[in-house]
Motif scaffolding. Structure first.
Motif, PDB file in Angstrom:
ATOM      1  N   LEU A 199       2.353   4.561  -8.332  1.00 50.22           N
ATOM      2  CA  LEU A 199       2.511   3.537  -9.363  1.00 50.22           C
ATOM      3  C   LEU A 199       1.187   3.196 -10.021  1.00 50.22           C
ATOM      4  O   LEU A 199       0.155   3.136  -9.358  1.00 50.22           O
ATOM      5  CB  LEU A 199       3.125   2.275  -8.754  1.00 50.22           C
ATOM      6  CG  LEU A 199       4.488   2.460  -8.084  1.00 50.22           C
ATOM      7  CD1 LEU A 199       4.954   1.149  -7.478  1.00 50.22           C
ATOM      8  CD2 LEU A 199       5.511   3.012  -9.058  1.00 50.22           C
ATOM      9  N   ASP A 200       1.238   2.942 -11.324  1.00 53.71           N
ATOM     10  CA  ASP A 200       0.017   2.606 -12.050  1.00 53.71           C
ATOM     11  C   ASP A 200      -0.172   1.104 -12.225  1.00 53.71           C
ATOM     12  O   ASP A 200      -1.144   0.661 -12.823  1.00 53.71           O
ATOM     13  CB  ASP A 200      -0.025   3.312 -13.405  1.00 53.71           C
ATOM     14  CG  ASP A 200       1.136   2.948 -14.309  1.00 53.71           C
ATOM     15  OD1 ASP A 200       1.980   2.107 -13.925  1.00 53.71           O
ATOM     16  OD2 ASP A 200       1.213   3.520 -15.415  1.00 53.71           O
ATOM     17  N   ARG A 201       0.764   0.319 -11.705  1.00 56.48           N
ATOM     18  CA  ARG A 201       0.611  -1.135 -11.728  1.00 56.48           C
ATOM     19  C   ARG A 201       1.364  -1.731 -10.543  1.00 56.48           C
ATOM     20  O   ARG A 201       2.166  -1.060  -9.899  1.00 56.48           O
ATOM     21  CB  ARG A 201       1.078  -1.739 -13.046  1.00 56.48           C
ATOM     22  CG  ARG A 201       2.546  -1.599 -13.342  1.00 56.48           C
ATOM     23  CD  ARG A 201       2.846  -2.215 -14.725  1.00 56.48           C
ATOM     24  NE  ARG A 201       4.252  -2.401 -14.938  1.00 56.48           N
ATOM     25  CZ  ARG A 201       5.035  -1.569 -15.605  1.00 56.48           C
ATOM     26  NH1 ARG A 201       4.532  -0.458 -16.101  1.00 56.48           N
ATOM     27  NH2 ARG A 201       6.312  -1.831 -15.759  1.00 56.48           N
ATOM     28  N   LEU A 202       1.074  -2.988 -10.268  1.00 58.37           N
ATOM     29  CA  LEU A 202       1.667  -3.688  -9.138  1.00 58.37           C
ATOM     30  C   LEU A 202       3.172  -3.833  -9.308  1.00 58.37           C
ATOM     31  O   LEU A 202       3.648  -4.172 -10.384  1.00 58.37           O
ATOM     32  CB  LEU A 202       1.028  -5.077  -9.013  1.00 58.37           C
ATOM     33  CG  LEU A 202       1.489  -5.946  -7.851  1.00 58.37           C
ATOM     34  CD1 LEU A 202       1.084  -5.308  -6.528  1.00 58.37           C
ATOM     35  CD2 LEU A 202       0.876  -7.328  -7.979  1.00 58.37           C
ATOM     36  N   ARG A 252       0.835  -1.211   0.000  1.00 57.58           N
ATOM     37  CA  ARG A 252       0.000   0.000   0.000  1.00 57.58           C
ATOM     38  C   ARG A 252       0.867   1.257   0.000  1.00 57.58           C
ATOM     39  O   ARG A 252       0.659   2.182  -0.790  1.00 57.58           O
ATOM     40  CB  ARG A 252      -0.940   0.001   1.210  1.00 57.58           C
ATOM     41  CG  ARG A 252      -1.828   1.242   1.296  1.00 57.58           C
ATOM     42  CD  ARG A 252      -2.693   1.241   2.543  1.00 57.58           C
ATOM     43  NE  ARG A 252      -1.977   0.929   3.757  1.00 57.58           N
ATOM     44  CZ  ARG A 252      -1.133   1.762   4.391  1.00 57.58           C
ATOM     45  NH1 ARG A 252      -0.898   2.982   3.907  1.00 57.58           N
ATOM     46  NH2 ARG A 252      -0.528   1.397   5.511  1.00 57.58           N
ATOM     47  N   THR A 263       3.944   1.642  -0.938  1.00 56.28           N
ATOM     48  CA  THR A 263       4.678   1.765  -2.196  1.00 56.28           C
ATOM     49  C   THR A 263       3.786   2.387  -3.272  1.00 56.28           C
ATOM     50  O   THR A 263       4.197   3.309  -3.978  1.00 56.28           O
ATOM     51  CB  THR A 263       5.216   0.389  -2.642  1.00 56.28           C
ATOM     52  OG1 THR A 263       6.117  -0.099  -1.629  1.00 56.28           O
ATOM     53  CG2 THR A 263       5.967   0.480  -3.960  1.00 56.28           C
ATOM     54  N   ARG A 264       2.561   1.881  -3.387  1.00 55.88           N
ATOM     55  CA  ARG A 264       1.615   2.452  -4.367  1.00 55.88           C
ATOM     56  C   ARG A 264       1.328   3.927  -4.060  1.00 55.88           C
ATOM     57  O   ARG A 264       1.348   4.771  -4.955  1.00 55.88           O
ATOM     58  CB  ARG A 264       0.294   1.677  -4.362  1.00 55.88           C
ATOM     59  CG  ARG A 264       0.299   0.399  -5.151  1.00 55.88           C
ATOM     60  CD  ARG A 264      -1.102  -0.187  -5.303  1.00 55.88           C
ATOM     61  NE  ARG A 264      -1.922  -0.157  -4.104  1.00 55.88           N
ATOM     62  CZ  ARG A 264      -1.907  -1.093  -3.144  1.00 55.88           C
ATOM     63  NH1 ARG A 264      -1.122  -2.131  -3.242  1.00 55.88           N
ATOM     64  NH2 ARG A 264      -2.682  -0.982  -2.090  1.00 55.88           N
ATOM     65  N   GLU A 265       1.050   4.230  -2.789  1.00 53.70           N
ATOM     66  CA  GLU A 265       0.687   5.594  -2.404  1.00 53.70           C
ATOM     67  C   GLU A 265       1.834   6.577  -2.606  1.00 53.70           C
ATOM     68  O   GLU A 265       1.647   7.652  -3.174  1.00 53.70           O
ATOM     69  CB  GLU A 265       0.247   5.630  -0.935  1.00 53.70           C
ATOM     70  CG  GLU A 265      -1.085   4.977  -0.661  1.00 53.70           C
ATOM     71  CD  GLU A 265      -1.423   4.926   0.824  1.00 53.70           C
ATOM     72  OE1 GLU A 265      -0.646   5.443   1.655  1.00 53.70           O
ATOM     73  OE2 GLU A 265      -2.477   4.352   1.154  1.00 53.70           O
ATOM     74  N   THR A 284      11.777  -3.231  -3.930  1.00 49.41           N
ATOM     75  CA  THR A 284      10.859  -3.327  -5.066  1.00 49.41           C
ATOM     76  C   THR A 284      11.587  -2.935  -6.332  1.00 49.41           C
ATOM     77  O   THR A 284      12.327  -1.944  -6.350  1.00 49.41           O
ATOM     78  CB  THR A 284       9.588  -2.468  -4.850  1.00 49.41           C
ATOM     79  OG1 THR A 284       8.651  -2.765  -5.876  1.00 49.41           O
ATOM     80  CG2 THR A 284       9.871  -0.990  -4.813  1.00 49.41           C
TER      81      THR A 284
END
Length: 154
Positions: A60-63, A52, A54-56, A100
């Motif tokens: 990022l637009d993908r996993l 979570r 990392t995305r925030e 990552t």
């Protein structure tokens, strides 16, 4: 949602030809360079919190795959406003580290940071403001040199 008594650290890296670059982010509130960091929310595992955050923080637009690292740290609970909601006797919380791989992915930093730099290992070590970040970066660097990344976590 209340914060869980755990912290995560995620070291982003990417491959540029034969070279590896590491992302360091300048915090907006402390003017210090760091990796992705954040707290778990109630009920989250460290892996879920790392995904979570990392995305925030990186927009990022993908996993992006997360690789668990052995590096851990302890952070004094007194630094966190949510400490009062944690079990009595919580004086330190664990910081769980991950890496990552963002090769071919674009970062769009969140409001929590004012800048991002992609640096080689030595420059990233110099830039990072916290020992736990330097320890996790050192482990990741050694693993990448040895082609020994652990299996990614779900």
């Amino acid at each position: 949602m209340p914060r869980a008594p755990l912290q995560i650290l995620v070291v982003p890296f990417r491959r540029v030809g034969e070279q590896i670059a590491f992302a360091v982010l300048r915090r907006e509130d402390m003017d210090v360079w760091q990796a992705v960091t954040g707290g778990g929310e109630a009920g989250e595992t460290p892996q879920q919190a790392a995904a979570r955050e990392t995305r925030e923080e990186l927009g990022l637009d993908r996993l992006a795959l997360l690789y668990p690292l052995q590096a851990t740290a302890s952070i004094p609970a007194r630094f966190f406003a949510d400490r009062d909601s944690w079990p009595a006797g919580t004086y330190v919380i664990p910081e769980h580290s991950f890496a990552t791989d963002l090769t071919d992915m674009e970062i769009k930093i969140s409001h929590e940071h004012t800048a991002v730099q992609w640096l080689d290992y030595h420059a990233a070590q110099e830039a990072l403001g916290f020992d736990s970040n330097r320890t996790a970066l050192g482990e990741l660097h050694e693993r990448l040199l040895a082609a020994d990344l652990p299996l990614p976590v779900e």
